[in-house]
Design a protein around this motif. Structure first.
Motif, mmCIF file in Angstrom:
data_model
loop_
_atom_site.group_PDB
_atom_site.id
_atom_site.type_symbol
_atom_site.label_atom_id
_atom_site.label_comp_id
_atom_site.label_asym_id
_atom_site.label_seq_id
_atom_site.Cartn_x
_atom_site.Cartn_y
_atom_site.Cartn_z
ATOM 1 N N SER A 193 25.045 -5.736 -2.976
ATOM 2 C CA SER A 193 24.509 -5.349 -4.169
ATOM 3 C C SER A 193 23.119 -5.992 -4.258
ATOM 4 O O SER A 193 22.827 -7.025 -3.627
ATOM 5 C CB SER A 193 25.233 -5.439 -5.540
ATOM 6 N N ASP A 194 22.236 -5.297 -4.853
ATOM 7 C CA ASP A 194 20.858 -5.766 -4.980
ATOM 8 C C ASP A 194 20.801 -7.308 -5.673
ATOM 9 O O ASP A 194 20.071 -8.228 -5.093
ATOM 10 C CB ASP A 194 19.948 -5.026 -5.980
ATOM 11 N N GLY A 195 21.661 -7.674 -6.538
ATOM 12 C CA GLY A 195 21.640 -8.923 -7.274
ATOM 13 C C GLY A 195 22.386 -9.841 -5.987
ATOM 14 O O GLY A 195 21.740 -11.150 -6.089
ATOM 15 N N THR A 196 23.158 -9.639 -5.385
ATOM 16 C CA THR A 196 23.965 -10.158 -4.557
ATOM 17 C C THR A 196 22.899 -10.835 -3.297
ATOM 18 O O THR A 196 22.977 -11.528 -2.729
ATOM 19 C CB THR A 196 25.270 -9.519 -3.892
ATOM 20 N N PHE A 197 22.077 -9.702 -2.826
ATOM 21 C CA PHE A 197 21.252 -9.689 -1.641
ATOM 22 C C PHE A 197 19.907 -10.740 -2.186
ATOM 23 O O PHE A 197 19.719 -11.556 -1.265
ATOM 24 C CB PHE A 197 20.583 -8.462 -1.432
ATOM 25 N N GLU A 198 19.725 -10.612 -3.533
ATOM 26 C CA GLU A 198 18.416 -11.520 -4.030
ATOM 27 C C GLU A 198 18.965 -12.887 -3.881
ATOM 28 O O GLU A 198 18.266 -14.002 -3.641
ATOM 29 C CB GLU A 198 18.032 -11.226 -5.402
ATOM 30 N N ALA A 199 20.227 -13.210 -4.484
ATOM 31 C CA ALA A 199 20.893 -14.414 -4.557
ATOM 32 C C ALA A 199 20.921 -15.148 -2.920
ATOM 33 O O ALA A 199 20.853 -16.115 -2.634
ATOM 34 C CB ALA A 199 22.339 -14.529 -5.133
ATOM 35 N N PHE A 200 21.392 -14.141 -2.007
ATOM 36 C CA PHE A 200 21.448 -14.498 -0.372
ATOM 37 C C PHE A 200 20.018 -14.924 -0.186
ATOM 38 O O PHE A 200 19.740 -15.995 0.488
ATOM 39 C CB PHE A 200 21.960 -13.304 0.443
ATOM 40 N N ARG A 201 19.016 -14.226 -0.393
ATOM 41 C CA ARG A 201 17.604 -14.467 -0.023
ATOM 42 C C ARG A 201 17.191 -15.839 -0.635
ATOM 43 O O ARG A 201 16.487 -16.506 -0.054
ATOM 44 C CB ARG A 201 16.637 -13.475 -0.224
ATOM 45 N N ARG A 202 17.643 -15.896 -1.893
ATOM 46 C CA ARG A 202 17.094 -17.226 -2.691
ATOM 47 C C ARG A 202 17.665 -18.550 -1.971
ATOM 48 O O ARG A 202 17.155 -19.478 -1.796
ATOM 49 C CB ARG A 202 17.628 -17.133 -4.034
ATOM 50 N N ALA A 203 19.149 -18.243 -1.675
ATOM 51 C CA ALA A 203 19.727 -19.393 -0.756
ATOM 52 C C ALA A 203 18.958 -19.780 0.665
ATOM 53 O O ALA A 203 18.940 -20.791 0.633
ATOM 54 C CB ALA A 203 21.387 -18.964 -0.816
ATOM 55 N N GLU A 204 18.534 -18.728 1.149
ATOM 56 C CA GLU A 204 18.019 -18.877 2.541
ATOM 57 C C GLU A 204 16.657 -19.890 2.387
ATOM 58 O O GLU A 204 16.412 -20.345 3.071
ATOM 59 C CB GLU A 204 17.708 -17.643 3.130
ATOM 60 N N ALA A 205 15.878 -19.098 1.321
ATOM 61 C CA ALA A 205 14.697 -19.941 1.017
ATOM 62 C C ALA A 205 15.054 -21.492 0.511
ATOM 63 O O ALA A 205 14.162 -22.295 1.097
ATOM 64 C CB ALA A 205 13.975 -19.175 -0.119
ATOM 65 N N LEU A 206 16.022 -21.492 -0.289
ATOM 66 C CA LEU A 206 16.282 -23.124 -0.412
ATOM 67 C C LEU A 206 16.484 -23.940 0.554
ATOM 68 O O LEU A 206 16.005 -24.985 0.877
ATOM 69 C CB LEU A 206 17.325 -23.027 -1.429
ATOM 70 N N LEU A 207 17.531 -23.274 1.459
ATOM 71 C CA LEU A 207 17.929 -23.971 2.846
ATOM 72 C C LEU A 207 16.628 -24.312 3.613
ATOM 73 O O LEU A 207 16.550 -25.199 4.328
ATOM 74 C CB LEU A 207 18.942 -23.175 3.572
ATOM 75 N N ALA A 208 15.877 -23.292 3.688
ATOM 76 C CA ALA A 208 14.712 -23.501 4.564
ATOM 77 C C ALA A 208 13.522 -24.389 4.060
ATOM 78 O O ALA A 208 12.858 -25.266 4.880
ATOM 79 C CB ALA A 208 13.575 -22.139 4.540
ATOM 80 N N ARG A 209 13.654 -24.606 2.571
ATOM 81 C CA ARG A 209 12.882 -25.648 2.076
ATOM 82 C C ARG A 209 13.690 -27.067 1.857
ATOM 83 O O ARG A 209 13.461 -28.173 1.362
ATOM 84 C CB ARG A 209 12.520 -25.312 0.659
ATOM 85 N N ARG A 210 14.879 -27.398 2.848
ATOM 86 C CA ARG A 210 15.797 -28.358 2.940
ATOM 87 C C ARG A 210 16.284 -28.882 1.725
ATOM 88 O O ARG A 210 16.181 -30.000 1.175
ATOM 89 C CB ARG A 210 14.842 -29.294 3.869
#
Length: 125
Positions: free
Chosen positions: A2-19
């Motif tokens: 879902s859109d909300g789940t996808f946004e949370a996934f992308r947020r988690a990716e960005a946080l991991l990229a920022r260590r």
């Protein structure tokens, strides 16, 4: 997803990229609840667990990815690195050899050589 789940996934990716692996794990929790059998979700969780030194959780998530997609060379590489950090060298070599066979990347080969060298040192003592 879902859109909300996808946004949370992308947020988690960005946080991991920022260590920020602990924040990434928190952001990923609802995604893991809704998409527990999605390899990309498990792989992102595994990477975040590994980065935060939650090695048992990282191992479980990498193993789940391998279970869902046995051809995922990066999951094999991550599993090998996780096993190496846990001191399970022979298990690590097995996974890293598979990763190298699937994709002969310099990073994968370097990780394999590192574990083999550690085994050689331990065997010489």
């Amino acid at each position: 997803m879902s859109d909300g789940t996808f946004e949370a996934f992308r947020r988690a990716e960005a946080l991991l990229a920022r260590r920020q692996p602990l924040d990434a794990i928190r952001a990923l929790e609802p995604v893991l609840e809704h998409e527990p059998n999605t390899p990309s979700v498990q792989l992102l969780a595994a990477r975040a667990y590994f980065a935060s030194a939650q090695l048992n959780r990282a191992e479980a998530a990498f193993r789940r990815v391998v279970e869902l997609d046995p051809t995922d060379h990066y999951a094999r590489f991550g599993l090998g690195k996780t096993l190496h950090r846990q001191g399970r060298l022979h298990d690590a070599v097995r996974q890293l050899r598979i990763a190298v066979a699937m994709l002969p990347s310099p990073d994968y080969q370097e990780a394999l050589n590192e574990v083999r060298a550690r085994i050689a040192v331990e065997n010489s003592n």
